[in-house]
Design an enzyme around this catalytic site. Structure first.
Site, PDB file in Angstrom:
ATOM      1  CD  GLU A  90      12.504  -1.101  -4.533  1.00 50.99           C
ATOM      2  OE1 GLU A  90      13.020  -0.080  -4.998  1.00 50.99           O
ATOM      3  OE2 GLU A  90      11.588  -1.080  -3.704  1.00 50.99           O
ATOM      4  CB  CYS A 103      11.145  -7.012   3.328  1.00 52.88           C
ATOM      5  SG  CYS A 103       9.562  -6.859   2.526  1.00 52.88           S
ATOM      6  CB  CYS A 110       1.685  -6.909  -7.493  1.00 46.41           C
ATOM      7  SG  CYS A 110       0.434  -7.765  -6.513  1.00 46.41           S
ATOM      8  CB  CYS A 114      -4.046  -2.925  -3.265  1.00 45.85           C
ATOM      9  SG  CYS A 114      -4.169  -4.710  -3.003  1.00 45.85           S
ATOM     10  CB  CYS A 117      -0.151  -1.194  -2.975  1.00 44.09           C
ATOM     11  SG  CYS A 117       1.409  -2.089  -3.084  1.00 44.09           S
ATOM     12  CB  CYS A 331       4.495  -1.513   4.028  1.00 42.79           C
ATOM     13  SG  CYS A 331       5.018  -2.636   5.260  1.00 42.79           S
TER      14      CYS A 331
HETATM   15  N1  SAH Z   1       1.010  -8.767  -1.622  1.00 46.39           N
HETATM   16  C1  SAH Z   1       1.099  -9.124  -0.266  1.00 46.39           C
HETATM   17  C2  SAH Z   1       2.449  -8.868   0.343  1.00 46.39           C
HETATM   18  C3  SAH Z   1       3.173  -7.614  -0.053  1.00 46.39           C
HETATM   19  S1  SAH Z   1       2.499  -6.070   0.480  1.00 46.39           S
HETATM   20  C4  SAH Z   1       0.020  -8.422   0.534  1.00 46.39           C
HETATM   21  O1  SAH Z   1      -0.617  -7.526   0.001  1.00 46.39           O
HETATM   22  O2  SAH Z   1      -0.190  -8.823   1.667  1.00 46.39           O
HETATM   23  C5  SAH Z   1       3.001  -5.987   2.178  1.00 46.39           C
HETATM   24  C6  SAH Z   1       2.092  -5.143   3.041  1.00 46.39           C
HETATM   25  O3  SAH Z   1       2.270  -3.740   2.778  1.00 46.39           O
HETATM   26  C7  SAH Z   1       0.621  -5.425   2.809  1.00 46.39           C
HETATM   27  O4  SAH Z   1      -0.074  -5.533   4.022  1.00 46.39           O
HETATM   28  C8  SAH Z   1       0.197  -4.197   2.047  1.00 46.39           C
HETATM   29  O5  SAH Z   1      -1.180  -3.997   2.109  1.00 46.39           O
HETATM   30  C9  SAH Z   1       1.001  -3.131   2.727  1.00 46.39           C
HETATM   31  N2  SAH Z   1       1.054  -1.867   2.005  1.00 46.39           N
HETATM   32  C10 SAH Z   1       0.920  -1.657   0.687  1.00 46.39           C
HETATM   33  N3  SAH Z   1       1.007  -0.349   0.395  1.00 46.39           N
HETATM   34  C11 SAH Z   1       1.201   0.302   1.567  1.00 46.39           C
HETATM   35  C12 SAH Z   1       1.408   1.669   1.920  1.00 46.39           C
HETATM   36  N4  SAH Z   1       1.438   2.618   1.004  1.00 46.39           N
HETATM   37  N5  SAH Z   1       1.572   1.963   3.222  1.00 46.39           N
HETATM   38  C13 SAH Z   1       1.597   0.981   4.159  1.00 46.39           C
HETATM   39  N6  SAH Z   1       1.439  -0.316   3.889  1.00 46.39           N
HETATM   40  C14 SAH Z   1       1.243  -0.666   2.597  1.00 46.39           C
HETATM   41 FE1  SF4 Z   2       0.050  -6.454  -4.628  1.00 48.88          FE
HETATM   42 FE2  SF4 Z   2       0.537  -4.259  -3.230  1.00 48.88          FE
HETATM   43 FE3  SF4 Z   2      -1.893  -5.354  -3.151  1.00 48.88          FE
HETATM   44 FE4  SF4 Z   2       0.179  -6.605  -1.934  1.00 48.88          FE
HETATM   45  S1  SF4 Z   2      -0.714  -4.615  -1.394  1.00 48.88           S
HETATM   46  S2  SF4 Z   2      -1.383  -7.506  -3.255  1.00 48.88           S
HETATM   47  S3  SF4 Z   2       1.851  -6.061  -3.348  1.00 48.88           S
HETATM   48  S4  SF4 Z   2      -0.900  -4.450  -4.966  1.00 48.88           S
END
Ligand code: SAH
Ligand code: SF4
Length: 350
Positions: A90, A103, A110, A114, A117, A331
């Site tokens: 995406e 983006c 990944c 987290c 996410c 995000c």
């Molecule tokens: N992996 C990298 C970049 C991609 S994620 C990182 O984690 O920084 C981009 C951003 O979206 C990160 O700050 C992540 O923590 C945030 N993010 C992930 N899941 C989210 C959610 N459900 N709501 C809002 N932000 C989220």
């Molecule tokens: Fe991976 Fe999502 Fe964590 Fe970013 S926020 S490192 S994309 S699992």
């Protein structure tokens, strides 16, 4: 065969020299690819026949097919591109009053996983190549006929887990004779891979660094991001301080506000204590709810109170306007989910 869109200007120069051609042709090729945006090597009019023939036998310019395109109410458009091995990735175009940003996805899946996410629900299948990242940009530019002003490397994947390819990608989109997206208009976001933050600090380009912090202490952060067990907050902040000292640049901390998890005024105070005196600012984002997880978004008034508290405590912060939530393009909502209702709709220009 190599894809021309994956070559940095320096690599291309070297490859041309090795093949007995002059280095300056790399500049011409960049202009054809990115300024004139030609469709094939034959259209590179000022390049001699012998070199054109050489390019045609050693390089492709194959684009990424657009699988679907969905646009939301705020003009945010989410693209699903299909890779040669059938994986879908995406890319999200956002229209702001200051310009248009894209983006970019850096990995299929990944590995950081987290807890909040959607992108991390799928373990990393593979890294994207520089060409696959550049082709996300070229695909959207061609489809929308837009000029991009900003690139954020915040799609699916952990960019610093695919460091070399992401650095090549940055060099390609930033290059003179190419798209020339200014380094200061490019942001790379990491979950906090400390050795790579230190490596990034050694690079001369003025690219913005964003750190996904999301918690004011190790207890909460380890619950949300298991990477915190490897590089806890103190180690992470030390590396960020080194980065700031070496580059003189300000760092962004991303902080997702989750109801009852990290959004109280005490948390805001703890966060201010952590960041006081650093050349940094905090980007507050209300959590986007994901079906699979029980985390909830912080209500608006509470988010505003958190923001105000940071400002009062002398921490620069913004409460970000969420874009693309209605099409799962916000995000953390990226996970190459296809909506059966849009799957067969042909992609189109507005
Ligand atoms: N992996 C990298 C970049 C991609 S994620 C990182 O984690 O920084 C981009 C951003 O979206 C990160 O700050 C992540 O923590 C945030 N993010 C992930 N899941 C989210 C959610 N459900 N709501 C809002 N932000 C989220
Ligand atoms: Fe991976 Fe999502 Fe964590 Fe970013 S926020 S490192 S994309 S699992």
């Amino acid at each position: 065969m190599r894809n021309l869109y994956g070559e940095t200007i320096e690599n291309l120069k070297q490859q041309l020299i090795d093949a007995g051609f002059k280095a300056y042709h790399a500049r011409q090729i960049f202009e054809w690819l990115y300024k004139h945006q030609v469709q094939n090597i034959e259209q590179m009019a000022n390049i001699g026949k012998t070199l054109r023939q050489y390019l045609k036998t050693h390089y492709t310019m194959t684009a990424l097919p657009v699988f679907t395109r969905q646009c939301g109410q705020d003009g945010t458009c989410k693209y699903l591109f299909k890779l040669h091995d059938e994986h879908l990735i995406e890319t999200v175009l956002m229209r702001h009053d200051y310009g248009k940003s894209l983006c970019i996805t850096t990995q299929v899946g990944c590995n950081i996983g987290c807890a909040f996410c959607a992108s991390g629900l799928q373990k990393r299948i593979r890294n994207l190549t520089p060409a696959e990242m550049v082709l996300q940009v070229m695909g959207v530019i061609a489809h929308e006929a837009v000029t991009l002003t900003h690139i954020v490397i915040m799609g699916t994947g952990e960019p610093f887990d695919n460091f070399d390819n992401v650095m090549d990608f940055i060099d390609i989109v930033n290059a003179p004779y190419g798209l020339e997206i200014g380094a200061r208009h490019i942001t790379v976001s990491t979950s906090g891979i400390v050795p790579k933050i230190l490596a990034f600090a050694e690079r001369p380009k003025q690219v913005n660094l964003a750190i996904s912090l999301h918690a004011p202490n190790n207890t909460i952060r380890s619950r949300l991001m298991k990477i915190n067990d490897v590089w806890p907050i103190e180690t992470l902040l030390d590396s960020v301080k080194t980065y700031i000292e070496k580059t003189g640049r300000r760092v962004t901390f991303e902080y997702i506000l989750m109801r009852g998890v990290n959004d109280s005024l005490q948390h805001a105070d703890a966060l201010s204590d952590l960041l006081r005196g650093m050349n940094a600012y905090v980007n507050l984002i209300r959590y986007n709810a994901i079906d699979e997880f029980s985390f909830k978004s912080t209500p608006h008034d509470r988010a505003k109170a958190f923001h105000d508290r940071l400002l009062k405590r002398g921490i620069q912060a913004t409460l970000r306007r969420e874009m693309g939530a209605d099409i799962d393009a916000a995000c953390g909502q990226l996970r190459a989910k296809t909506d059966p209702n849009v799957k067969d709709r042909p992609s189109r220009k507005d």
